[in-house]
Design a protein around this motif. Structure first.
Motif, PDB file in Angstrom:
ATOM      1  N   ASP A  17       0.824  -1.222   0.000  1.00  0.00           N
ATOM      2  CA  ASP A  17       0.000   0.000   0.000  1.00  0.00           C
ATOM      3  C   ASP A  17       0.853   1.265   0.000  1.00  0.00           C
ATOM      4  N   GLY A  18       2.160   1.093   0.139  1.00  0.00           N
ATOM      5  CA  GLY A  18       3.055   2.245   0.165  1.00  0.00           C
ATOM      6  C   GLY A  18       3.334   2.778   1.555  1.00  0.00           C
ATOM      7  N   PHE A  19       2.976   2.008   2.575  1.00  0.00           N
ATOM      8  CA  PHE A  19       3.211   2.419   3.964  1.00  0.00           C
ATOM      9  C   PHE A  19       4.265   1.519   4.588  1.00  0.00           C
ATOM     10  N   ARG A  20       5.187   2.133   5.315  1.00  0.00           N
ATOM     11  CA  ARG A  20       6.259   1.360   5.947  1.00  0.00           C
ATOM     12  C   ARG A  20       6.138   1.337   7.471  1.00  0.00           C
ATOM     13  N   PHE A  21       5.049   1.904   8.014  1.00  0.00           N
ATOM     14  CA  PHE A  21       5.011   2.032   9.466  1.00  0.00           C
ATOM     15  C   PHE A  21       4.746   0.731  10.211  1.00  0.00           C
ATOM     16  N   VAL A  22       4.150  -0.277   9.576  1.00  0.00           N
ATOM     17  CA  VAL A  22       3.980  -1.565  10.267  1.00  0.00           C
ATOM     18  C   VAL A  22       5.351  -2.244  10.350  1.00  0.00           C
ATOM     19  N   LYS A  78      -4.250  14.545  28.351  1.00  0.00           N
ATOM     20  CA  LYS A  78      -5.242  15.590  28.127  1.00  0.00           C
ATOM     21  C   LYS A  78      -5.543  15.737  26.643  1.00  0.00           C
ATOM     22  N   ILE A  79      -4.553  15.353  25.825  1.00  0.00           N
ATOM     23  CA  ILE A  79      -4.658  15.513  24.374  1.00  0.00           C
ATOM     24  C   ILE A  79      -4.107  14.266  23.700  1.00  0.00           C
ATOM     25  N   LEU A  80      -4.764  13.850  22.624  1.00  0.00           N
ATOM     26  CA  LEU A  80      -4.280  12.735  21.811  1.00  0.00           C
ATOM     27  C   LEU A  80      -4.048  13.278  20.408  1.00  0.00           C
ATOM     28  N   VAL A  81      -2.843  13.050  19.872  1.00  0.00           N
ATOM     29  CA  VAL A  81      -2.503  13.533  18.536  1.00  0.00           C
ATOM     30  C   VAL A  81      -2.170  12.355  17.629  1.00  0.00           C
ATOM     31  N   LEU A  82      -2.145  12.631  16.333  1.00  0.00           N
ATOM     32  CA  LEU A  82      -1.720  11.635  15.347  1.00  0.00           C
ATOM     33  C   LEU A  82      -1.278  12.384  14.105  1.00  0.00           C
ATOM     34  N   ASN A  83      -0.612  11.681  13.233  1.00  0.00           N
ATOM     35  CA  ASN A  83      -0.194  12.282  11.969  1.00  0.00           C
ATOM     36  C   ASN A  83      -0.579  11.362  10.827  1.00  0.00           C
ATOM     37  N   THR A  84      -1.255  11.921   9.856  1.00  0.00           N
ATOM     38  CA  THR A  84      -1.580  11.184   8.645  1.00  0.00           C
ATOM     39  C   THR A  84      -1.542  12.153   7.476  1.00  0.00           C
ATOM     40  N   ASP A  85      -1.319  11.606   6.290  1.00  0.00           N
ATOM     41  CA  ASP A  85      -1.284  12.478   5.123  1.00  0.00           C
ATOM     42  C   ASP A  85      -2.180  11.970   4.001  1.00  0.00           C
ATOM     43  N   THR A  86      -3.096  11.052   4.338  1.00  0.00           N
ATOM     44  CA  THR A  86      -4.015  10.582   3.300  1.00  0.00           C
ATOM     45  C   THR A  86      -5.420  11.126   3.557  1.00  0.00           C
ATOM     46  N   GLU A  87      -6.121  11.400   2.470  1.00  0.00           N
ATOM     47  CA  GLU A  87      -7.480  11.931   2.567  1.00  0.00           C
ATOM     48  C   GLU A  87      -8.421  10.917   3.224  1.00  0.00           C
ATOM     49  N   GLN A  88      -8.235   9.648   2.884  1.00  0.00           N
ATOM     50  CA  GLN A  88      -9.082   8.591   3.462  1.00  0.00           C
ATOM     51  C   GLN A  88      -8.920   8.542   4.985  1.00  0.00           C
ATOM     52  N   ASP A 125      -7.796  10.993   6.899  1.00  0.00           N
ATOM     53  CA  ASP A 125      -8.310  12.257   7.425  1.00  0.00           C
ATOM     54  C   ASP A 125      -9.810  12.139   7.680  1.00  0.00           C
ATOM     55  N   LYS A 126     -10.550  11.634   6.711  1.00  0.00           N
ATOM     56  CA  LYS A 126     -12.007  11.482   6.863  1.00  0.00           C
ATOM     57  C   LYS A 126     -12.342  10.505   7.997  1.00  0.00           C
ATOM     58  N   PHE A 127     -11.578   9.437   8.078  1.00  0.00           N
ATOM     59  CA  PHE A 127     -11.789   8.435   9.119  1.00  0.00           C
ATOM     60  C   PHE A 127     -11.606   9.055  10.509  1.00  0.00           C
ATOM     61  N   TYR A 128     -10.483   9.724  10.727  1.00  0.00           N
ATOM     62  CA  TYR A 128     -10.200  10.286  12.052  1.00  0.00           C
ATOM     63  C   TYR A 128     -11.136  11.429  12.420  1.00  0.00           C
ATOM     64  N   THR A 129     -11.477  12.291  11.462  1.00  0.00           N
ATOM     65  CA  THR A 129     -12.407  13.373  11.794  1.00  0.00           C
ATOM     66  C   THR A 129     -13.801  12.814  12.097  1.00  0.00           C
ATOM     67  N   HIS A 188      -1.691  21.867  15.411  1.00  0.00           N
ATOM     68  CA  HIS A 188      -1.340  22.642  16.606  1.00  0.00           C
ATOM     69  C   HIS A 188      -0.147  22.048  17.344  1.00  0.00           C
ATOM     70  N   TYR A 189       0.131  20.787  17.126  1.00  0.00           N
ATOM     71  CA  TYR A 189       1.157  20.077  17.882  1.00  0.00           C
ATOM     72  C   TYR A 189       2.236  19.580  16.926  1.00  0.00           C
ATOM     73  N   PRO A 190       3.480  19.476  17.387  1.00  0.00           N
ATOM     74  CA  PRO A 190       4.587  19.084  16.496  1.00  0.00           C
ATOM     75  C   PRO A 190       4.336  17.741  15.802  1.00  0.00           C
ATOM     76  N   ASN A 191       4.620  17.700  14.509  1.00  0.00           N
ATOM     77  CA  ASN A 191       4.512  16.479  13.702  1.00  0.00           C
ATOM     78  C   ASN A 191       3.152  15.799  13.815  1.00  0.00           C
ATOM     79  N   SER A 192       2.108  16.599  13.872  1.00  0.00           N
ATOM     80  CA  SER A 192       0.775  16.001  13.935  1.00  0.00           C
ATOM     81  C   SER A 192      -0.154  16.713  12.958  1.00  0.00           C
ATOM     82  N   SER A 193      -1.139  15.963  12.490  1.00  0.00           N
ATOM     83  CA  SER A 193      -2.129  16.512  11.570  1.00  0.00           C
ATOM     84  C   SER A 193      -3.505  16.614  12.222  1.00  0.00           C
ATOM     85  N   HIS A 194      -3.728  15.830  13.287  1.00  0.00           N
ATOM     86  CA  HIS A 194      -5.023  15.768  13.942  1.00  0.00           C
ATOM     87  C   HIS A 194      -4.824  15.693  15.467  1.00  0.00           C
TER      88      HIS A 194
END
Length: 151
Positions: free
Chosen positions: A27-32, A114-124, A126-130, A139-145
């Motif tokens: 899928d083009g992801f290396r994080f696993v 108090k806060i949970l952050v994550l980083n993603t760069d795919t539209e799919q 983004d929609k899932f997490y929102t 608002h937080y370093p290296n995070s998108s959500h």
């Protein structure tokens, strides 16, 4: 949706992640793959207070999704947690498995952060997490959500 079980994984090396590593790389992801490597070399074993690694298992006992919770390594604030290394097997997507896992991680995070952050760069993603209540802001370093927990 079939029957799924969300469990905390206390030793990743007891599980076969070969299928998830292979599929995620396709899928083009290396994080696993990074998850497995970091776990093996000891750089991230999700064993600090407030951390955990969680998996979703099928009725047959096969690991079909994985995700972790760490103290955010990109912040000096111990009250910020980070959802990391989240992956759901293709054949188990769009049937509630990912939501089940994120909700478990959120419930776990509420006890420590108090806060949970994550980083993603795919539209799919983004929609899932929102859809699960995350706000899309960097608002937080290296995070998108992020998600704030009311105390």
């Amino acid at each position: 949706m079939g029957k799924y079980d969300v469990k905390q994984i206390y030793n990743l090396l007891n599980f076969d992640l070969g299928h998830l590593v292979k599929e995620s790389k396709e899928d083009g992801f290396r994080f696993v793959e990074r998850l497995v490597n970091d776990y093996k070399n000891g750089s991230n074993t999700f064993n600090n207070s407030g951390e955990g690694l969680f998996g979703v298992f099928s009725e047959e006992g096969i690991l079909v999704a994985i995700g972790g919770l760490n103290i955010d390594p990109f912040s000096n604030d111990q009250s910020i947690g980070r959802l990391r290394r989240f992956y759901v097997s293709k054949e188990h997507r769009r049937n509630g498995v990912g939501s089940l896992l994120v909700k478990k991680i959120i419930d776990e995070a509420k006890g420590y952060y108090k806060i949970l952050v994550l980083n993603t760069d795919t539209e799919q993603a983004d929609k899932f997490y929102t859809s699960l209540g995350f706000s899309k802001e960097n608002h937080y370093p290296n995070s998108s959500h992020f998600m704030e927990f009311k105390s």
